[in-house]
Design an enzyme around this catalytic site. Structure first.
Site, PDB file in Angstrom:
ATOM      1  N   LYS A 286      -3.095 -15.264  -8.501  1.00  0.00           N
ATOM      2  CA  LYS A 286      -4.145 -14.420  -8.595  1.00  0.00           C
ATOM      3  C   LYS A 286      -4.992 -14.967  -9.766  1.00  0.00           C
ATOM      4  O   LYS A 286      -6.397 -15.011  -9.645  1.00  0.00           O
ATOM      5  CB  LYS A 286      -3.677 -13.061  -9.190  1.00  0.00           C
TER       6      LYS A 286
ATOM      7  N   LYS B 134      -3.605  -6.204   1.070  1.00  0.00           N
ATOM      8  CA  LYS B 134      -4.501  -5.144   0.992  1.00  0.00           C
ATOM      9  C   LYS B 134      -5.944  -5.802   0.577  1.00  0.00           C
ATOM     10  O   LYS B 134      -6.838  -5.045   0.612  1.00  0.00           O
ATOM     11  CB  LYS B 134      -4.354  -4.206  -0.380  1.00  0.00           C
TER      12      LYS B 134
ATOM     13  N   LYS C 137       0.121 -13.667   3.889  1.00  0.00           N
ATOM     14  CA  LYS C 137       0.715 -12.297   4.429  1.00  0.00           C
ATOM     15  C   LYS C 137      -0.178 -11.216   4.681  1.00  0.00           C
ATOM     16  O   LYS C 137      -1.478 -11.589   4.135  1.00  0.00           O
ATOM     17  CB  LYS C 137       1.576 -12.106   3.116  1.00  0.00           C
TER      18      LYS C 137
HETATM   19  P1  TYM Z   1       1.841  -3.573  -3.584  1.00  0.00           P
HETATM   20  O1  TYM Z   1       1.230  -2.229  -3.938  1.00  0.00           O
HETATM   21  O2  TYM Z   1       1.262  -4.773  -3.526  1.00  0.00           O
HETATM   22  O3  TYM Z   1       2.762  -3.228  -2.315  1.00  0.00           O
HETATM   23  C1  TYM Z   1       3.695  -2.414  -2.286  1.00  0.00           C
HETATM   24  C2  TYM Z   1       4.874  -2.717  -1.509  1.00  0.00           C
HETATM   25  O4  TYM Z   1       4.557  -3.248  -0.246  1.00  0.00           O
HETATM   26  C3  TYM Z   1       5.123  -4.356  -0.213  1.00  0.00           C
HETATM   27  N1  TYM Z   1       4.514  -5.516   0.723  1.00  0.00           N
HETATM   28  C4  TYM Z   1       4.858  -6.104   1.959  1.00  0.00           C
HETATM   29  N2  TYM Z   1       5.907  -5.969   2.554  1.00  0.00           N
HETATM   30  C5  TYM Z   1       6.165  -6.595   3.612  1.00  0.00           C
HETATM   31  N3  TYM Z   1       5.124  -7.342   4.141  1.00  0.00           N
HETATM   32  C6  TYM Z   1       3.986  -7.553   3.542  1.00  0.00           C
HETATM   33  N4  TYM Z   1       2.779  -8.166   4.004  1.00  0.00           N
HETATM   34  C7  TYM Z   1       3.692  -6.787   2.567  1.00  0.00           C
HETATM   35  N5  TYM Z   1       2.458  -6.616   1.556  1.00  0.00           N
HETATM   36  C8  TYM Z   1       3.146  -5.614   0.445  1.00  0.00           C
HETATM   37  C9  TYM Z   1       5.295  -5.000  -1.387  1.00  0.00           C
HETATM   38  O5  TYM Z   1       6.177  -6.106  -1.662  1.00  0.00           O
HETATM   39  C10 TYM Z   1       5.677  -3.730  -2.224  1.00  0.00           C
HETATM   40  O6  TYM Z   1       7.266  -3.488  -2.083  1.00  0.00           O
HETATM   41  N6  TYM Z   1       3.489  -4.411  -8.089  1.00  0.00           N
HETATM   42  C11 TYM Z   1       3.579  -3.678  -7.129  1.00  0.00           C
HETATM   43  C12 TYM Z   1       3.680  -2.219  -7.369  1.00  0.00           C
HETATM   44  C13 TYM Z   1       5.015  -1.651  -8.579  1.00  0.00           C
HETATM   45  C14 TYM Z   1       6.314  -1.692  -8.186  1.00  0.00           C
HETATM   46  C15 TYM Z   1       6.684  -1.338  -9.479  1.00  0.00           C
HETATM   47  C16 TYM Z   1       7.075  -2.005  -7.181  1.00  0.00           C
HETATM   48  C17 TYM Z   1       4.657  -1.526  -9.607  1.00  0.00           C
HETATM   49  N7  TYM Z   1       5.674  -1.161 -10.482  1.00  0.00           N
HETATM   50  C18 TYM Z   1       8.092  -1.194  -9.763  1.00  0.00           C
HETATM   51  C19 TYM Z   1       8.369  -1.868  -7.673  1.00  0.00           C
HETATM   52  C20 TYM Z   1       9.171  -1.372  -8.819  1.00  0.00           C
HETATM   53  C21 TYM Z   1       2.717  -3.667  -6.240  1.00  0.00           C
HETATM   54  O7  TYM Z   1       1.587  -4.001  -6.410  1.00  0.00           O
HETATM   55  O8  TYM Z   1       2.948  -3.725  -4.735  1.00  0.00           O
END
Ligand code: TYM
Length: 324
Positions: A111, A195, A192
């Site tokens: 990023k 969003k 991947k």
């Molecule tokens: P975020 O919002 O980017 O994604 C949310 C969850 O979706 C999963 N994910 C995917 N899984 C499979 N294939 C994909 N293409 C894919 N894209 C996203 C992510 O791995 C995630 O599990 N930093 C985190 C949010 C967060 C968090 C936490 C998670 C903040 N604090 C504490 C766990 C524990 C995030 O931005 O996820």
């Protein structure tokens, strides 16, 4: 009893990757394990953002998670910024984290290499994530594989803090789904599903109408040849479609490959399975009253603070702060 926790950052539209990687897994365990589900709105501030959009999406994400089955009577359901203990613990954990450790995070490297100024919060983002996890004595963190390194960091920081200042935190571990821990973009299967993709063509959004989902799937990039085989390295497009079908039907991609003779037939089956998975979520979301969602979040924040406050007090004292 295990405690499972996971979060979602309101920085774009929730998609099938989020659903399979984390929403489905966390919800499926909410009646048997202690469960925390939250919207990590503070994380959405680490990149260029529009304040009104973050606010709108926070409520939208909460509604979609409820529509997908999160039950606020069965789990703790909250918005991160409503529980200030997350940020307080974040600071204490920064004092137990190395600068180099944060710089080594792959997501930070990716990023921060994009154009534009880099916010300091982008570097410290995984430490806030560690605070989210450690605040609730989490044992398991269901996530897609892009977040596993961050959970590892939380584990390292917890171990270091405990060793220096006395036993304070439970050590967490990441749990990836058995299939589709990294769902790929339909239009460019080398990246991947995300969003923040430049084009929405390859992203199956939770709020896409069934006709849109079907169109995106029918136009998905496939590989040279006509054979339906599961070989992610050599046939990433078709393998991704098989992975999606497997994740939506609870099957194995290798087994499914044998059932199809052509790409068209496979795509029709994938579209049917994705629509069966996502359409009910979209319909339930449309029926939700935003005031109900706000009330649920208010109650969730109060319950979360009761749990989080003693943990922060313990960490404050362990690290050397004078009790009030
Ligand atoms: P975020 O919002 O980017 O994604 C949310 C969850 O979706 C999963 N994910 C995917 N899984 C499979 N294939 C994909 N293409 C894919 N894209 C996203 C992510 O791995 C995630 O599990 N930093 C985190 C949010 C967060 C968090 C936490 C998670 C903040 N604090 C504490 C766990 C524990 C995030 O931005 O996820």
């Amino acid at each position: 009893m295990p405690r499972r926790l996971t979060g979602f950052t309101p920085s774009g539209d929730l998609h099938l990757g989020n659903h399979i990687g984390a929403i489905g897994p966390i919800i499926s365990g909410q009646t048997t394990d202690d469960t925390v589900v939250f919207i990590s709105d503070l994380h959405a501030l680490t990149l260029e953002h529009d304040p009104a959009q973050v606010r709108r999406r926070t409520l939208e994400f909460a509604g979609l998670l409820l529509a997908a089955g999160a039950d606020p009577d069965a789990c703790l359901f909250l918005v991160q910024s409503h529980v200030p203990e997350h940020t307080e613990l974040h600071y204490l954990l920064e004092c137990a984290t190395g600068f180099g450790e944060a710089q080594r995070m792959i997501q930070f490297k990716e990023k921060s290499s994009r154009q534009g100024p880099v916010r300091l919060s982008l570097l410290t983002y995984p430490v806030l994530m560690a605070a989210d996890i450690l605040l609730y004595d989490t044992t398991e963190v269901p996530v897609g594989d892009d977040q596993s390194q961050h959970v590892e960091l939380a584990r390292d920081v917890a171990r270091r803090f405990n060793a220096r200042y006395g036993p304070t935190f439970t050590l967490p571990r990441a749990v990836n789904p058995p299939v589709a821990a990294r769902l790929m973009d339909l239009a460019s299967p080398g990246s991947k599903m995300s969003k923040s993709a430049a084009s929405p063509a390859g992203t199956l959004r939770l709020l896409d109408e069934p006709g849109v989902l079907r169109r995106k799937i029918m136009r998905a990039v496939t590989d040279g040849g006509t054979e339906v085989v599961y070989e992610p390295e050599h046939h990433p497009g078709v393998s991704n479609l098989l992975t999606i079908l497997a994740a939506c039907t609870g099957d194995r991609p290798e087994r499914l490959a044998a059932r199809f003779t052509g790409y068209g037939e496979l795509k029709e089956a994938v579209a049917d399975a994705v629509i069966t998975t996502l359409a009910p979520v979209r319909e339930r979301y449309r029926e939700l009253d935003p005031d109900h969602v706000r009330r649920v979040l208010r109650v969730g924040a109060e319950r979360a603070r009761e749990l989080a406050a003693p943990k922060v007090r313990q960490a404050r004292e362990a690290i050397g702060l004078l009790p009030r």
